[in-house]
Write a protein that holds these residues in place. Structure first.
Motif, PDB file in Angstrom:
ATOM      1  N   GLY A  41       0.853  -1.347   0.034  1.00  0.00           N
ATOM      2  CA  GLY A  41       0.177  -0.013   0.049  1.00  0.00           C
ATOM      3  C   GLY A  41       0.604   1.334  -0.075  1.00  0.00           C
ATOM      4  O   GLY A  41       0.250   2.451  -0.026  1.00  0.00           O
ATOM      5  N   GLN A  42       2.178   0.995  -0.333  1.00  0.00           N
ATOM      6  CA  GLN A  42       2.805   2.067  -0.014  1.00  0.00           C
ATOM      7  C   GLN A  42       3.751   2.692  -1.649  1.00  0.00           C
ATOM      8  O   GLN A  42       3.493   1.746  -2.560  1.00  0.00           O
ATOM      9  N   GLY A  43       4.230   3.754  -1.614  1.00  0.00           N
ATOM     10  CA  GLY A  43       4.875   3.990  -2.854  1.00  0.00           C
ATOM     11  C   GLY A  43       6.304   3.456  -2.956  1.00  0.00           C
ATOM     12  O   GLY A  43       6.539   2.535  -1.971  1.00  0.00           O
TER      13      GLY A  43
ATOM     14  N   TYR B  36       2.542   6.670 -13.153  1.00  0.00           N
ATOM     15  CA  TYR B  36       2.800   5.011 -13.465  1.00  0.00           C
ATOM     16  C   TYR B  36       1.222   4.445 -12.988  1.00  0.00           C
ATOM     17  O   TYR B  36       0.592   4.722 -11.968  1.00  0.00           O
ATOM     18  N   PHE B  88      -3.379   0.931  -8.549  1.00  0.00           N
ATOM     19  CA  PHE B  88      -2.464   1.864  -7.839  1.00  0.00           C
ATOM     20  C   PHE B  88      -2.006   2.582  -8.740  1.00  0.00           C
ATOM     21  O   PHE B  88      -0.984   2.159  -9.721  1.00  0.00           O
ATOM     22  N   LEU B  90       0.721   5.793  -9.382  1.00  0.00           N
ATOM     23  CA  LEU B  90       1.837   6.329  -8.657  1.00  0.00           C
ATOM     24  C   LEU B  90       2.209   7.719  -9.543  1.00  0.00           C
ATOM     25  O   LEU B  90       2.505   7.386 -10.676  1.00  0.00           O
ATOM     26  N   GLY B 107       5.595   9.105  -5.358  1.00  0.00           N
ATOM     27  CA  GLY B 107       4.806   9.595  -4.321  1.00  0.00           C
ATOM     28  C   GLY B 107       4.100   8.371  -3.669  1.00  0.00           C
ATOM     29  O   GLY B 107       4.687   7.257  -3.957  1.00  0.00           O
ATOM     30  N   GLY B 109       1.327   7.068  -3.750  1.00  0.00           N
ATOM     31  CA  GLY B 109       0.369   6.365  -4.521  1.00  0.00           C
ATOM     32  C   GLY B 109      -1.040   6.742  -4.085  1.00  0.00           C
ATOM     33  O   GLY B 109      -1.685   7.138  -2.936  1.00  0.00           O
TER      34      GLY B 109
END
Lengths: 114, 115
Positions: A41-43, B36, B88, B90, B107, B109
């Motif tokens: 769930g992260q960048g 992305y 997701f 980004l 970033g 996301g």
């Protein structure tokens, strides 16, 4: 065509064991190569990068990678894996043109067993 | 120092509704900006990149569009979302090119679920 391939979709290692994640690239010229890590769930966080010079690159969190032109590889290694290293890892390379676009591999999910 | 902000972090939208994801970069000027997408079980796919205001390049044909109304602002939009737009997203930035040794930074996301 330029491409980056990560042959292993999923890898499981025991905590404290060594780790190697594979990355192969296909480029005509000297590539610029990167490894990123993504927690759920992260960048993406940059681990290390290779632009030129020393083929063994040191990164954050104890990771290193070695650029081997003869094998078209840029494998990521860590001598002793910690449970917090469980994440998805992406290898990436410079795309065409002058914009700095990156081409990513499909990613490798690392699971760490206690 | 430079920072990148992306919002909203999570979004659930019905099929056919519009979309707007926003990304801003602070602490730098004239960055290259990227969108992305990471679909479930797949790697990252470059959707759009921009080297300047109103200069947008699309990498793949799709239901999405991008705009750059200001130097450090990059917006991803859709007029009518499809189920396949779920994923997701980004935002990322860098300055110059890799020849000058610059890295792309991402970033946090935005999760988009189209229902």
């Amino acid at each position: 065509a330029q491409s980056v391939t990560q042959p292993d979709i999923h890898i499981t290692v025991s905590e404290g064991a060594s780790l190697e994640l594979r990355c192969n690239y296909s480029y005509g010229a000297t590539p610029y190569l990167f490894w990123y890590v993504q927690s759920p769930g992260q960048g993406l966080q940059l681990l290390l990068k290779y632009f030129s010079g020393d083929t063994l690159v040191q990164g954050i969190k104890g990771f290193e990678a070695e650029f081997k032109r003869s094998q078209s590889s840029f494998n990521l290694r860590k001598p002793s894996v910690h449970w917090s290293d469980a994440a998805e890892y992406f290898c990436a390379g410079h795309g065409s043109g002058n914009t700095g676009k990156l081409i990513f591999g499909q990613g490798t999910t690392l699971q760490v067993k206690p | 120092s430079q920072t990148i902000h992306q919002w909203p972090a999570t979004l659930v939208q019905p099929v056919g509704s519009p979309l707007s994801l926003e990304c801003t970069v602070e602490g730098t000027s004239n960055p290259n900006l990227y969108w992305y997408r990471q679909a479930a079980g797949r790697g990252l796919q470059l959707l759009f990149y921009s080297i300047g205001i109103d200069q947008i390049s699309s990498e793949v044909p799709q239901n999405l569009s991008a705009s750059r109304p200001q130097d450090r602002q990059f917006i991803l939009s859709s007029k009518k979302l499809l189920l396949s737009d779920s994923g997701f997203y980004l935002c990322a930035w860098n300055t110059g090119t890799f020849i000058s040794g610059n890295t792309i930074y991402f970033g946090e996301g935005s999760w988009l679920t189209v229902v």
